[in-house]
Scaffold this active site. Structure first.
Site, PDB file in Angstrom:
ATOM      1  N   HIS A  26       0.855  -1.144  -0.106  1.00  0.00           N
ATOM      2  CA  HIS A  26       0.165   0.053  -0.095  1.00  0.00           C
ATOM      3  C   HIS A  26       0.991   1.201  -0.176  1.00  0.00           C
ATOM      4  CE1 HIS A  26      -2.812   2.928   1.721  1.00  0.00           C
ATOM      5  NE2 HIS A  26      -4.001   2.167   1.482  1.00  0.00           N
ATOM      6  N   ASP A  60       2.937  -4.771   7.789  1.00  0.00           N
ATOM      7  CA  ASP A  60       1.943  -3.909   7.894  1.00  0.00           C
ATOM      8  C   ASP A  60       0.757  -4.936   8.166  1.00  0.00           C
ATOM      9  OD1 ASP A  60      -0.504  -2.812   6.798  1.00  0.00           O
ATOM     10  OD2 ASP A  60       0.368  -1.757   5.123  1.00  0.00           O
ATOM     11  N   GLN A 119      -4.423  -5.325   6.938  1.00  0.00           N
ATOM     12  CA  GLN A 119      -5.633  -6.251   6.341  1.00  0.00           C
ATOM     13  C   GLN A 119      -5.574  -7.688   7.143  1.00  0.00           C
ATOM     14  OE1 GLN A 119      -7.713  -5.393   4.517  1.00  0.00           O
ATOM     15  NE2 GLN A 119      -7.260  -3.393   3.739  1.00  0.00           N
ATOM     16  N   LYS A 128     -10.443  -0.858  10.584  1.00  0.00           N
ATOM     17  CA  LYS A 128     -10.500  -2.018   9.792  1.00  0.00           C
ATOM     18  C   LYS A 128     -10.883  -3.188  10.655  1.00  0.00           C
ATOM     19  CE  LYS A 128      -7.251  -0.091   6.446  1.00  0.00           C
ATOM     20  NZ  LYS A 128      -8.120   0.096   5.298  1.00  0.00           N
ATOM     21  N   CYS A 173      -4.822   2.629  -3.621  1.00  0.00           N
ATOM     22  CA  CYS A 173      -3.496   2.999  -3.112  1.00  0.00           C
ATOM     23  C   CYS A 173      -2.367   1.895  -3.297  1.00  0.00           C
ATOM     24  CB  CYS A 173      -3.578   3.352  -1.693  1.00  0.00           C
ATOM     25  SG  CYS A 173      -4.825   4.507  -1.244  1.00  0.00           S
TER      26      CYS A 173
HETATM   27  N1  PMP Z   1      -1.762  -0.782   4.753  1.00  0.00           N
HETATM   28  C1  PMP Z   1      -2.637  -1.604   3.971  1.00  0.00           C
HETATM   29  C2  PMP Z   1      -2.221  -2.962   3.368  1.00  0.00           C
HETATM   30  C3  PMP Z   1      -3.965  -0.931   3.798  1.00  0.00           C
HETATM   31  O1  PMP Z   1      -5.134  -1.722   3.322  1.00  0.00           O
HETATM   32  C4  PMP Z   1      -4.306   0.313   4.283  1.00  0.00           C
HETATM   33  C5  PMP Z   1      -5.797   0.773   4.319  1.00  0.00           C
HETATM   34  N2  PMP Z   1      -6.361   0.598   2.832  1.00  0.00           N
HETATM   35  C6  PMP Z   1      -3.433   0.887   5.040  1.00  0.00           C
HETATM   36  C7  PMP Z   1      -2.177   0.112   5.092  1.00  0.00           C
HETATM   37  C8  PMP Z   1      -3.554   2.527   5.601  1.00  0.00           C
HETATM   38  O2  PMP Z   1      -4.365   2.211   6.572  1.00  0.00           O
HETATM   39  P1  PMP Z   1      -5.019   3.614   6.962  1.00  0.00           P
HETATM   40  O3  PMP Z   1      -5.630   4.541   5.904  1.00  0.00           O
HETATM   41  O4  PMP Z   1      -6.021   3.072   8.007  1.00  0.00           O
HETATM   42  O5  PMP Z   1      -4.060   4.412   7.735  1.00  0.00           O
END
Ligand code: PMP
Length: 404
Positions: free
Chosen positions: A122, A199, A202, A225, A363
């Site tokens: 991401h 990270d 997910q 999430k 993203c």
């Molecule tokens: N890493 C991953 C794998 C994600 O899916 C996301 C959110 N789509 C993020 C980081 C970022 O999370 P947040 O926007 O809640 O900070």
């Protein structure tokens, strides 16, 4: 066994209609819906215990502090960490990784060092490293992604070397749904004395996570999430590393003693929590974790895996269906394209049928480039979704396909 009917009643928003149709919410990788207990805990906290934490000697301040610290311990237990000193509250995964990148780079990285990430990250596990790389001159190396949507582990073995100072990798891809072999990655990196950051945005909502078993040195996730509120997240960090890392932000809470000649910093985890924390968010996150624990993470993982397989099977029957990501080990997310239909057209038309999916690059633009596509349609699941909702999605896609 999960009783979906009773679980769905815990989430008031699932009873909503959009455009006169029952809501089919399949955008859980972007954010999950909130159970009533989490919604109530936010208003309860403001109604009954609101006071700034840590600094007050009065009753409410102490009660709010106790609840915040109980939530921290709840997070610690939930991810199987050893000490609450290693649990830092942040605004979310993005802030957790920015904190890590900024502070780790300052402490440990110099010119010609390397940080290893992957081609399925991401943006929030790419850009913070790029910002720090510009400042300190280290290099970002990228583990390639195979056609199936897995990490190329042979390439990983070759990229890992004496210059590598950190591996920062997603546990589960938010596009491909691939579950990465983090234990293997940690074992190989640790053999060379290299720390690993994971990270977990997910993974933590879908898979039972145990930091000690995984061996990760850092682990980041977002409250929203995992059925908690927005604006709260966590960075787990191994104490020996956190102790060597400088603060990310300065201000109240993170200091021991301030003079104009210099400042000494607070103990962990407060060194990394400058300013008034989102104690209400932390408390509500604790309630969310209790809620999922009551159902059981193993149960959740089992049910969601069944849903995911059903979705792959039903979607696979649609002519022109192309899955992006075909890794056998997957979780929570199915990304696809149908014929020549642009993902945003598909998303807009499905929306009119009451079906919420996400479309675009999610993203993860470098990953889109890797597959030579502008974006995907992504359906992502939670334990409150049903096979009937997947049938509605499939029928919706069929309708859209016939329009083109
Ligand atoms: N890493 C991953 C794998 C994600 O899916 C996301 C959110 N789509 C993020 C980081 C970022 O999370 P947040 O926007 O809640 O900070």
């Amino acid at each position: 066994m999960i009783s979906i009917e009773s679980i769905r009643k815990d989430f008031p928003i699932l009873g909503r209609e959009v455009y006169g149709k029952p809501l089919v919410y399949l955008d859980n990788a972007a954010t999950t819906q909130k159970p009533q207990c989490v919604i109530d805990s936010i208003s309860d906290a403001y109604r009954n215990v609101n006071a700034n934490v840590h600094r007050g000697i009065h009753f409410l301040s102490q009660e709010a502090t106790d609840m915040l610290e109980a939530a921290r311990d709840n997070v610690r237990r939930f991810i199987g960490a050893g000490s609450t000193e290693e649990i830092i509250f942040t605004r979310g995964t993005t802030e957790s990784i920015n904190l890590l990148a900024s502070s780790f780079a300052w402490a440990f990285l110099k010119e010609d060092d390397e940080v290893l990430i992957s081609g399925m990250e991401h943006h929030s596990n790419i850009v913070p490293w790029q910002i720090q790389a510009q400042r300190y001159g280290f290099k970002l190396k990228v583990i390639p992604v195979t056609d199936l949507g897995e990490l190329d582990m042979d390439a990983f073995d070759k990229l890992l070397g004496p210059k590598t100072k950190l591996v920062s990798i997603t546990h589960v891809s938010n596009v491909l749904g691939t579950v990465n072999p983090v234990r293997e990655i940690v074992a190989k990196a640790h053999k060379l004395g290299i720390p690993v950051a994971v990270d977990g945005a997910q993974s933590v909502p879908h898979i039972s996570v145990n930091i000690k078993e995984m061996g990760a040195d850092f682990y980041a996730f977002s409250g929203h999430k995992i059925y908690g509120p927005t604006g709260i997240g966590v960075l787990f960090g191994r104490r020996e590393l956190l102790e060597k890392m400088p603060p990310y932000q300065g201000g109240g809470e993170m200091i021991k003693k301030v003079t104009f000649q210099g400042t000494t910093y607070n103990d962990l985890p407060y060194k990394f929590e400058a300013g008034t924390p989102d104690y209400v968010g932390s408390i509500a996150l604790g309630v969310a974790l209790d809620y999922v624990q009551n159902i059981g993470m193993e149960q959740i993982a089992g049910y969601e895996s069944e849903l995911c397989s059903y979705a792959m099977q039903r979607l696979g029957e649609i002519p022109g269906m192309r899955f992006i990501g075909n890794a056998p080990k997957r979780s929570g997310v199915v990304s696809f394209l149908v014929g020549n239909i642009h993902p945003s057209d598909m998303g807009t038309l499905l929306d009119r049928l009451g079906i919420a999916v996400r479309t675009g690059h999610h993203c993860a633009e470098p990953l889109m480039d890797r597959f030579g596509i502008p974006g995907t349609v992504r359906a992502s699941f939670a334990f409150y979704n049903t096979k009937a909702e997947i049938d509605t999605l499939v029928a919706g896609i069929e309708r859209v396909r016939q329009m083109f």
